[in-house]
Design a protein around this motif. Structure first.
Motif, short mmCIF file in Angstrom:
data_model
loop_
_atom_site.label_atom_id
_atom_site.label_comp_id
_atom_site.label_asym_id
_atom_site.label_seq_id
_atom_site.Cartn_x
_atom_site.Cartn_y
_atom_site.Cartn_z
N TYR A 24 32.25 37.44 52.83
CA TYR A 24 31.28 38.40 53.05
C TYR A 24 30.40 38.02 54.30
N TYR A 25 30.06 37.03 54.49
CA TYR A 25 29.14 36.27 55.52
C TYR A 25 29.83 35.66 56.70
N GLU A 26 31.22 35.84 56.70
CA GLU A 26 31.89 35.26 57.91
C GLU A 26 31.57 36.29 59.00
N LYS A 27 31.65 35.47 60.34
CA LYS A 27 31.74 36.29 61.67
C LYS A 27 33.03 36.77 62.23
N ASP A 28 33.90 36.01 61.82
CA ASP A 28 35.17 36.45 62.25
C ASP A 28 35.84 37.44 61.34
N SER A 29 36.23 38.67 61.94
CA SER A 29 36.66 40.03 61.41
C SER A 29 37.81 39.71 60.84
N ASN A 30 38.72 38.64 61.00
CA ASN A 30 40.07 38.31 60.16
C ASN A 30 39.50 37.95 58.87
N TYR A 31 38.59 37.15 58.83
CA TYR A 31 38.15 36.60 57.24
C TYR A 31 37.02 37.62 56.66
N LYS A 32 36.40 38.52 57.32
CA LYS A 32 35.40 39.08 56.63
C LYS A 32 35.70 40.12 55.70
N ASN A 33 35.50 40.36 54.54
CA ASN A 33 35.57 41.38 53.85
C ASN A 33 33.99 42.44 53.50
N ASP A 34 34.33 43.46 52.94
CA ASP A 34 33.22 44.21 52.57
C ASP A 34 32.88 44.31 51.20
N ASP A 35 33.08 43.28 50.41
CA ASP A 35 32.71 43.13 49.06
C ASP A 35 31.32 42.76 48.91
N PHE A 36 30.32 43.89 48.71
CA PHE A 36 28.73 43.49 48.96
C PHE A 36 28.39 43.15 47.39
N ILE A 37 29.19 43.30 46.39
CA ILE A 37 28.74 43.06 45.06
C ILE A 37 28.88 41.40 44.78
N ALA A 38 29.69 40.81 45.47
CA ALA A 38 30.01 39.27 45.35
C ALA A 38 28.72 38.49 45.54
N PRO A 39 27.82 38.92 46.43
CA PRO A 39 26.67 38.20 46.93
C PRO A 39 25.58 38.32 46.02
N ILE A 40 25.54 39.40 45.24
CA ILE A 40 24.57 39.71 44.23
C ILE A 40 25.02 39.02 42.89
N MET A 41 26.03 38.61 42.56
CA MET A 41 26.70 37.77 41.43
C MET A 41 26.49 36.32 41.44
N VAL A 42 26.63 36.03 42.79
CA VAL A 42 26.34 34.40 42.89
C VAL A 42 24.98 34.01 42.71
N HIS A 43 24.96 32.58 42.24
CA HIS A 43 23.54 32.22 42.02
C HIS A 43 22.81 32.20 43.42
N SER A 44 21.61 32.54 43.24
CA SER A 44 20.66 32.57 44.51
C SER A 44 20.84 31.68 45.60
N PHE A 45 20.76 30.22 44.87
CA PHE A 45 20.71 29.20 45.87
C PHE A 45 22.02 29.04 46.67
N LEU A 46 23.24 29.25 45.84
CA LEU A 46 24.65 29.22 46.72
C LEU A 46 24.68 30.41 47.61
N ASN A 47 24.00 31.65 47.23
CA ASN A 47 23.88 32.58 48.44
C ASN A 47 23.13 32.28 49.55
N LEU A 48 22.06 31.42 49.44
CA LEU A 48 21.18 31.18 50.55
C LEU A 48 22.16 30.11 51.50
N MET A 49 23.01 29.17 50.68
CA MET A 49 23.62 28.45 51.38
C MET A 49 24.71 28.84 52.02
N VAL A 50 25.39 29.94 51.63
CA VAL A 50 26.42 30.46 52.22
C VAL A 50 26.10 31.48 53.53
N LYS A 51 24.87 31.91 53.44
CA LYS A 51 24.26 32.63 54.74
C LYS A 51 24.07 31.92 56.01
#
Length: 75
Positions: A24-51
């Motif tokens: 979801y946070y990828e910059k490359d459009s080939n790897y980016k998805n539009d799943d906005f629910i997944a970042p909500i379900m992941v632990h907040s620490f991992l979400n910060l790391m992934v950003k």
């Protein structure tokens, strides 16, 4: 018949959700998805790391060592 409801979260489900969050946070459009629910379900620490670009690349290197594994999971 056992009607038990599982209370533990599956490690496989957590991994899939983390993978979709990374995508979801990828910059490359080939790897980016539009799943906005997944970042909500992941632990907040991992979400910060992934950003963060650097830590996202580090997570991908650590968890997806086999070639094509990341691409297979986000497909």
């Amino acid at each position: 018949m056992n009607n038990r409801i599982e209370t533990k979260v599956s490690i496989t489900a957590q991994g899939t959700c983390l993978t979709r969050t990374i995508s979801y946070y990828e910059k490359d459009s080939n790897y980016k998805n539009d799943d906005f629910i997944a970042p909500i379900m992941v632990h907040s620490f991992l979400n910060l790391m992934v950003k963060n670009d650097f830590s996202r690349k580090l997570l991908k290197k650590c968890f997806f060592k086999a070639t094509g594994n990341y691409e297979y999971l986000i497909a």
